[in-house]
Design a protein around this motif. Structure first.
Motif: not given
Length: 175
Positions: A82-97, A154-160
């Motif tokens: 898999v590709y791991p994507v994390i949601r970081d709640s300390s950064r407005n729930d942005a997505l990162f690698w 190392m952001t990741v675009p919003q995904l569905k």
């Protein structure tokens, strides 16, 4: 009068004291058996199914992130990469690698019986290093984890993300 029909997806972001994943000691399990001790190696077990393991193994130029089943024979059977994507709640729930040292838990939905993880095959993520999928795997899903990024560039675009069991992800990946 318009009627609204929609799908309600309950996403469970666990509090710190009710994690779905637990770290496995680096001298045990997959990492304890790794031939090359200079490689980075992280392993977690899933509390709801301790025989399911998530392993991050590799080097600066590429880390492979995969789910495995720990068999009764004490061997690891590959389920899916898999590709791991994390949601970081300390950064407005942005997505990162999801680097392994940033991953704290896995996001999941409350399903009937088995846990369903949040994943997406609709993404533009790709391998940027020496990492290879098993020969049967034609597609690599992005899977959502919970964590704190140490690499904010190392952001990741919003995904569905959609809820899926590991077996469903494996089938959709080509296995």
């Amino acid at each position: 009068m318009r009627k609204f029909f929609g799908l309600l997806l309950l996403i469970f972001v666990p509090p710190a004291d009710s994690s779905e994943m637990a770290a496995v000691s680096s001298d045990a399990g997959f990492c304890g058996r790794a031939e090359d001790k200079s490689a980075m190696c992280y392993e977690w077990l899933l509390n709801s199914s301790p025989s399911i393991r998530f392993v991050a193994y590799g080097y600066e130029d590429g880390i492979e992130y995969s789910f495995y089943t720990l068999l009764p024979s004490d061997t690891y059977e590959h389920i899916i990469r898999v590709y791991p994507v994390i949601r970081d709640s300390s950064r407005n729930d942005a997505l990162f690698w999801g680097y392994p040292w940033d991953i704290r838990d896995i996001a999941h939905s409350n399903g009937k019986g088995q846990k369903r993880f949040l994943a997406s095959f609709e993404h533009n993520l790709f391998d940027d290093g020496e990492v290879h999928s098993p020969s049967w795997q034609r597609r690599v899903p992005a899977v959502l984890f919970i964590g704190r990024t140490t690499q904010p560039a190392m952001t990741v675009p919003q995904l569905k993300f959609k809820a899926s069991a590991l077996s469903g992800l494996r089938t959709a990946a080509g296995g």
